[in-house]
Write a protein that holds these residues in place. Structure first.
Motif, PDB file in Angstrom:
ATOM      1  N   LYS A  31      65.610  35.838  22.522  1.00 17.69           N
ATOM      2  CA  LYS A  31      66.661  34.807  22.564  1.00 17.69           C
ATOM      3  C   LYS A  31      67.925  35.286  21.847  1.00 17.69           C
ATOM      4  O   LYS A  31      69.047  34.981  22.262  1.00 17.69           O
ATOM      5  CB  LYS A  31      66.148  33.493  21.942  1.00 17.69           C
ATOM      6  N   ALA A  36      68.733  31.338  17.086  1.00 18.50           N
ATOM      7  CA  ALA A  36      69.390  31.556  18.381  1.00 18.50           C
ATOM      8  C   ALA A  36      69.208  30.329  19.271  1.00 18.50           C
ATOM      9  O   ALA A  36      69.111  30.447  20.488  1.00 18.50           O
ATOM     10  CB  ALA A  36      68.823  32.812  19.040  1.00 18.50           C
ATOM     11  N   ASN A  47      66.652  36.400  15.159  1.00 14.74           N
ATOM     12  CA  ASN A  47      65.866  35.225  15.522  1.00 14.74           C
ATOM     13  C   ASN A  47      64.392  35.592  15.601  1.00 14.74           C
ATOM     14  O   ASN A  47      64.050  36.719  15.966  1.00 14.74           O
ATOM     15  CB  ASN A  47      66.340  34.677  16.883  1.00 14.74           C
ATOM     16  N   ARG A  48      63.545  34.610  15.232  1.00 17.13           N
ATOM     17  CA  ARG A  48      62.088  34.802  15.292  1.00 17.13           C
ATOM     18  C   ARG A  48      61.694  35.313  16.686  1.00 17.13           C
ATOM     19  O   ARG A  48      60.943  36.272  16.815  1.00 17.13           O
ATOM     20  CB  ARG A  48      61.437  33.449  14.979  1.00 17.13           C
ATOM     21  N   THR A  49      62.218  34.671  17.724  1.00 14.15           N
ATOM     22  CA  THR A  49      61.972  35.143  19.097  1.00 14.15           C
ATOM     23  C   THR A  49      63.149  36.049  19.459  1.00 14.15           C
ATOM     24  O   THR A  49      64.229  35.577  19.826  1.00 14.15           O
ATOM     25  CB  THR A  49      61.890  33.941  20.068  1.00 14.15           C
ATOM     26  N   GLU A  77      59.872  25.117   6.184  1.00 15.24           N
ATOM     27  CA  GLU A  77      59.676  26.575   6.221  1.00 15.24           C
ATOM     28  C   GLU A  77      60.994  27.297   5.973  1.00 15.24           C
ATOM     29  O   GLU A  77      62.060  26.677   5.947  1.00 15.24           O
ATOM     30  CB  GLU A  77      59.113  26.986   7.587  1.00 15.24           C
TER      31      GLU A  77
END
Ligand code: ATR
Length: 273
Positions: free
Chosen positions: A155, A127, A150-152, A195
């Motif tokens: 967002k 994101a 998204n990881r966060t 990653e």
């Protein structure tokens, strides 16, 4: 001769001079295209100097795209939506027009690979700026659903809210993802740190198409993962790079170059073929 260049930091390994030089040769346009790597806090000044000294247009890449957005006189609708500028043109009446051709480049590349976007279920990973630039052009193709993960998570939620007027777009955490997607697009920068985005491999099935906006001389980690799990089709971001450049060239010169031959030359240059 008309002068163009790409601003970035670092930019030494940019393929843009190679691509635009081939476009110019192919379309018989007289122009030169170079590189500029100003210090991070010197971009605004370098941009002004370039145009004061007769520059006709430029590309802008990491980390200057958001700053370029604030420095131009006028924004195209797609740059406004993307919140970032990757192409600047000095118009005949002296106006600096900021545009963004990244999302159009992605969609053009997907289409050139024969991917059907209309009525498809698309999963967009990430994101950040790259995802933001892709959203409006993807939604314009009328997918049945576009999910952002998204990881966060906040967002992703923010982006989904911002673009929900353009189509059916939602945010889900990586853990919530379920069902069958037709296309997964990796816009994260995870592979820069070696990653992978935390996508459950079970979501990769034999009828899925996988697109990684990153590229390299060998498969990205994400493309390797997709191949391991039997994805029907895998594509990296090299074609997007060439297509966004073709779109920028068209904005500057009013003539659209062909991309197939240039992409082949670029692959040969990278040692991919
Ligand atoms: P860009 O302009 O290339 O999109 P960015 O704005 O810094 O760069 O965004 C990077 C994106 O990659 C973000 O969505 C980021 O997730 P966070 O918002 O949680 O930071 C995502 N990203 C980077 N590294 C990641 C990783 N190891 N796993 C998953 N997502 C990652």
């Amino acid at each position: 001769m008309d002068r163009y260049l790409v601003f970035g930091h670092p930019v030494r390994h940019s393929k843009s001079p190679f691509i635009h030089t081939l476009f110019a040769r192919q379309t018989q346009q007289e122009l030169e295209y170079g590189l500029a790597e100003p210090a991070i806090d010197e971009f605004a000044r370098a941009l002004r100097t370039f145009f004061d000294q007769g520059g006709k247009g430029c590309n802008v890449t990491v980390p200057f795209k958001e700053q370029a957005f604030t420095l131009v006189d006028c924004l195209s609708p797609r740059a406004k939506r993307a919140g970032a500028v990757n192409t600047i043109k000095l118009t005949d009446d002296g106006v600096l027009l900021g545009d963004n051709t990244d999302g159009a480049g992605l969609v053009a590349d997907l289409k050139s690979h024969g991917v059907t976007l209309a009525d498809s279920r698309i999963l967009l990973l990430g994101a950040g700026g790259a995802a933001r630039g892709a959203l409006a052009p993807l939604l314009a193709e009328l997918p049945s659903e576009l999910v952002i993960a998204n990881r966060t998570h906040a967002k992703a939620q923010q982006l989904a809210a911002e673009f929900c007027d353009l189509g059916h777009v939602t945010a889900q955490t990586y853990e919530q993802l379920a069902g069958s997607f037709d296309l997964v697009i990796n816009s994260t920068s995870a592979s820069l740190q070696g990653e992978l985005p935390p996508l459950a491999p079970a979501l990769i099935h034999t009828d899925i198409a996988i697109y990684d906006m990153m590229y390299g001389a060998s498969d990205t980690a994400f493309i390797s993962l997709a191949k391991q799990h039997g994805a029907r089709q895998t594509m990296d971001g090299l074609g997007m790079l060439v297509e966004q450049a073709a779109e920028a060239f068209t904005v500057w010169r009013g003539i659209r170059p062909g991309t197939k031959q240039v992409l082949r030359e670029l692959k040969r240059n990278l040692g991919v073929i």
